[in-house]
Scaffold this motif. Sequence first.
Motif, PDB file in Angstrom:
ATOM      1  N   VAL A 107      56.228  31.738  35.183  1.00  0.00           N
ATOM      2  CA  VAL A 107      55.170  32.110  36.131  1.00  0.00           C
ATOM      3  C   VAL A 107      55.018  33.625  36.203  1.00  0.00           C
ATOM      4  O   VAL A 107      53.892  34.160  36.153  1.00  0.00           O
ATOM      5  CB  VAL A 107      55.476  31.523  37.521  1.00  0.00           C
ATOM      6  CG1 VAL A 107      54.478  32.030  38.554  1.00  0.00           C
ATOM      7  CG2 VAL A 107      55.467  30.003  37.469  1.00  0.00           C
ATOM      8  N   PHE A 108      56.144  34.341  36.312  1.00  0.00           N
ATOM      9  CA  PHE A 108      56.087  35.797  36.417  1.00  0.00           C
ATOM     10  C   PHE A 108      55.542  36.414  35.136  1.00  0.00           C
ATOM     11  O   PHE A 108      54.721  37.341  35.177  1.00  0.00           O
ATOM     12  CB  PHE A 108      57.487  36.324  36.712  1.00  0.00           C
ATOM     13  CG  PHE A 108      57.550  37.813  36.916  1.00  0.00           C
ATOM     14  CD1 PHE A 108      57.006  38.402  38.037  1.00  0.00           C
ATOM     15  CD2 PHE A 108      58.148  38.636  35.971  1.00  0.00           C
ATOM     16  CE1 PHE A 108      57.059  39.771  38.233  1.00  0.00           C
ATOM     17  CE2 PHE A 108      58.210  40.002  36.144  1.00  0.00           C
ATOM     18  CZ  PHE A 108      57.664  40.577  37.277  1.00  0.00           C
ATOM     19  N   GLY A 109      55.997  35.924  33.982  1.00  0.00           N
ATOM     20  CA  GLY A 109      55.511  36.465  32.716  1.00  0.00           C
ATOM     21  C   GLY A 109      54.021  36.256  32.545  1.00  0.00           C
ATOM     22  O   GLY A 109      53.299  37.159  32.091  1.00  0.00           O
ATOM     23  N   LEU A 129      56.049  49.461  28.771  1.00  0.00           N
ATOM     24  CA  LEU A 129      56.972  49.571  29.900  1.00  0.00           C
ATOM     25  C   LEU A 129      57.592  48.222  30.249  1.00  0.00           C
ATOM     26  O   LEU A 129      58.772  48.143  30.598  1.00  0.00           O
ATOM     27  CB  LEU A 129      56.243  50.150  31.116  1.00  0.00           C
ATOM     28  CG  LEU A 129      55.833  51.624  31.023  1.00  0.00           C
ATOM     29  CD1 LEU A 129      55.046  52.035  32.259  1.00  0.00           C
ATOM     30  CD2 LEU A 129      57.058  52.515  30.851  1.00  0.00           C
ATOM     31  N   PHE A 130      56.800  47.162  30.166  1.00  0.00           N
ATOM     32  CA  PHE A 130      57.336  45.839  30.473  1.00  0.00           C
ATOM     33  C   PHE A 130      58.217  45.304  29.352  1.00  0.00           C
ATOM     34  O   PHE A 130      59.110  44.492  29.599  1.00  0.00           O
ATOM     35  CB  PHE A 130      56.197  44.853  30.753  1.00  0.00           C
ATOM     36  CG  PHE A 130      55.681  44.916  32.161  1.00  0.00           C
ATOM     37  CD1 PHE A 130      56.403  44.360  33.203  1.00  0.00           C
ATOM     38  CD2 PHE A 130      54.479  45.537  32.446  1.00  0.00           C
ATOM     39  CE1 PHE A 130      55.941  44.411  34.508  1.00  0.00           C
ATOM     40  CE2 PHE A 130      53.999  45.601  33.740  1.00  0.00           C
ATOM     41  CZ  PHE A 130      54.731  45.042  34.782  1.00  0.00           C
ATOM     42  N   TYR A 131      57.985  45.746  28.122  1.00  0.00           N
ATOM     43  CA  TYR A 131      58.761  45.216  27.001  1.00  0.00           C
ATOM     44  C   TYR A 131      60.090  45.948  26.827  1.00  0.00           C
ATOM     45  O   TYR A 131      61.059  45.350  26.340  1.00  0.00           O
ATOM     46  CB  TYR A 131      57.942  45.327  25.709  1.00  0.00           C
ATOM     47  CG  TYR A 131      58.586  44.634  24.537  1.00  0.00           C
ATOM     48  CD1 TYR A 131      58.604  43.245  24.463  1.00  0.00           C
ATOM     49  CD2 TYR A 131      59.193  45.356  23.521  1.00  0.00           C
ATOM     50  CE1 TYR A 131      59.193  42.592  23.399  1.00  0.00           C
ATOM     51  CE2 TYR A 131      59.792  44.714  22.450  1.00  0.00           C
ATOM     52  CZ  TYR A 131      59.782  43.332  22.392  1.00  0.00           C
ATOM     53  OH  TYR A 131      60.378  42.702  21.336  1.00  0.00           O
ATOM     54  N   TRP A 187      63.564  41.013  35.259  1.00  0.00           N
ATOM     55  CA  TRP A 187      63.450  42.406  34.833  1.00  0.00           C
ATOM     56  C   TRP A 187      63.312  42.498  33.308  1.00  0.00           C
ATOM     57  O   TRP A 187      62.602  43.362  32.795  1.00  0.00           O
ATOM     58  CB  TRP A 187      64.674  43.180  35.305  1.00  0.00           C
ATOM     59  CG  TRP A 187      64.684  44.616  34.892  1.00  0.00           C
ATOM     60  CD1 TRP A 187      63.904  45.624  35.386  1.00  0.00           C
ATOM     61  CD2 TRP A 187      65.516  45.219  33.899  1.00  0.00           C
ATOM     62  NE1 TRP A 187      64.207  46.816  34.775  1.00  0.00           N
ATOM     63  CE2 TRP A 187      65.196  46.598  33.853  1.00  0.00           C
ATOM     64  CE3 TRP A 187      66.510  44.727  33.048  1.00  0.00           C
ATOM     65  CZ2 TRP A 187      65.821  47.478  32.993  1.00  0.00           C
ATOM     66  CZ3 TRP A 187      67.147  45.604  32.191  1.00  0.00           C
ATOM     67  CH2 TRP A 187      66.798  46.963  32.160  1.00  0.00           C
ATOM     68  N   GLY A 188      63.958  41.594  32.592  1.00  0.00           N
ATOM     69  CA  GLY A 188      63.886  41.623  31.131  1.00  0.00           C
ATOM     70  C   GLY A 188      62.943  40.588  30.568  1.00  0.00           C
ATOM     71  O   GLY A 188      63.243  39.937  29.560  1.00  0.00           O
ATOM     72  N   ILE A 189      61.781  40.416  31.190  1.00  0.00           N
ATOM     73  CA  ILE A 189      60.835  39.373  30.826  1.00  0.00           C
ATOM     74  C   ILE A 189      59.827  39.852  29.785  1.00  0.00           C
ATOM     75  O   ILE A 189      58.852  39.154  29.483  1.00  0.00           O
ATOM     76  CB  ILE A 189      60.101  38.885  32.103  1.00  0.00           C
ATOM     77  CG1 ILE A 189      59.530  37.476  31.900  1.00  0.00           C
ATOM     78  CG2 ILE A 189      58.995  39.870  32.495  1.00  0.00           C
ATOM     79  CD1 ILE A 189      60.574  36.439  31.754  1.00  0.00           C
ATOM     80  N   GLY A 190      60.059  41.011  29.178  1.00  0.00           N
ATOM     81  CA  GLY A 190      59.057  41.627  28.319  1.00  0.00           C
ATOM     82  C   GLY A 190      58.600  40.775  27.156  1.00  0.00           C
ATOM     83  O   GLY A 190      57.413  40.775  26.807  1.00  0.00           O
ATOM     84  N   ILE A 195      54.072  37.636  24.618  1.00  0.00           N
ATOM     85  CA  ILE A 195      53.574  36.372  24.050  1.00  0.00           C
ATOM     86  C   ILE A 195      52.387  35.847  24.852  1.00  0.00           C
ATOM     87  O   ILE A 195      51.353  35.445  24.290  1.00  0.00           O
ATOM     88  CB  ILE A 195      54.707  35.336  24.007  1.00  0.00           C
ATOM     89  CG1 ILE A 195      55.780  35.764  23.006  1.00  0.00           C
ATOM     90  CG2 ILE A 195      54.159  33.959  23.631  1.00  0.00           C
ATOM     91  CD1 ILE A 195      57.009  34.881  23.021  1.00  0.00           C
ATOM     92  N   PHE A 196      52.507  35.861  26.178  1.00  0.00           N
ATOM     93  CA  PHE A 196      51.401  35.387  27.012  1.00  0.00           C
ATOM     94  C   PHE A 196      50.187  36.310  26.892  1.00  0.00           C
ATOM     95  O   PHE A 196      49.041  35.838  26.912  1.00  0.00           O
ATOM     96  CB  PHE A 196      51.840  35.294  28.470  1.00  0.00           C
ATOM     97  CG  PHE A 196      52.613  34.048  28.788  1.00  0.00           C
ATOM     98  CD1 PHE A 196      52.189  32.819  28.332  1.00  0.00           C
ATOM     99  CD2 PHE A 196      53.768  34.096  29.550  1.00  0.00           C
ATOM    100  CE1 PHE A 196      52.888  31.666  28.620  1.00  0.00           C
ATOM    101  CE2 PHE A 196      54.479  32.943  29.839  1.00  0.00           C
ATOM    102  CZ  PHE A 196      54.038  31.728  29.376  1.00  0.00           C
TER     103      PHE A 196
END
Length: 328
Positions: A107-109, A129-131, A187-190, A195-196
């Motif tokens: 959901v967060f990703g 920054l997210f990755y 935090w490490g959802i990059g 992919i999304f």
Amino acid sequence: MATPVLALPGRGRKRAGLPAALRAKRRREGLAALGFLSPWLLGFSVFFAYPLLAAVYFSFYYYDQFNAPVWVGLKNWDYILFNFPDFVTGLQNTLWLVVVMVTLQTVFGLGVAMLITKIKRGGNIFRTLFYLPYLAPPVISTLVFVYLFDAGGPINAILAHVGVHNPPGWFNSPTWFKPSLTLLSLWGIGNTVVIFFASLLDVPKEQMEAAMLDGAGPVKRFRFVTLPAIQPVILFSVVTGVIYTMQYYTQAIVAGEVASGHVATAGTTLDIGYPLGSSLTVPQLIYQQGILNANTGPACVLSILLFVMTMLFTLILLRRKNGLVGGD
């Protein structure tokens, strides 16, 4: 007068056999295919088939890794399933992480990826920054999080400034340990975000424009246009997330050891499960039985159970793909 027998197509050729040249050609093609497949076959045999068969074999033996294995039948299975309370605790924690962590990661990703698609300028910067947190080594990121969420750490200091004078115990609390690990995973959802993001860019613009002309609002456009288009990617993310979380080991054991203040070094014993078993997972039990206790039989039983549960989760998700991705 004898009745003539009609020859079926290919019947005589089968009896006479294929021409030698054709047989040689097929043999060469088969050998060539086997040659191309040999690296995969070798890796599959050495790193999957043999370990799996060895685990099944040793699950019926007592083996301390020094002396010859001794047949004990189903005693290892009886011990793990009915006389090993830590297995129930580790299984509950692992299933909690699978259900809660994988759901929130998905959901967060997806939410972050949708926000990035709305950014007109600087989208590449936000994606980077997210990755970047995903590239951080798991041990280092876990150490940083344990420090940030320590009782006297920056997070509790910030909460005190905004009026929260009784903050959670985070990694030192049995109740908050798994939610703290979930925050670490978010935090490490990059990788999931990237992919999304790519799948959202492939949503057919024609369908989106048609929905807008029909008066569909943002919620309906997401439900009837965006979601069906990206559901295969959601399924992929959930399945890979389940497989990874069922093997969750490094972050849980490092966070437990650091939060307890008892970091194992050479000559010391690793104390897993801090606090009060809340960090215990099935992979940790495999390590405890197979490495710390040198008891290979129960470790193999745990490994087989973990493998079977992972396969069941995966098969259930794949069987439900018709409902998830709209069917064939």
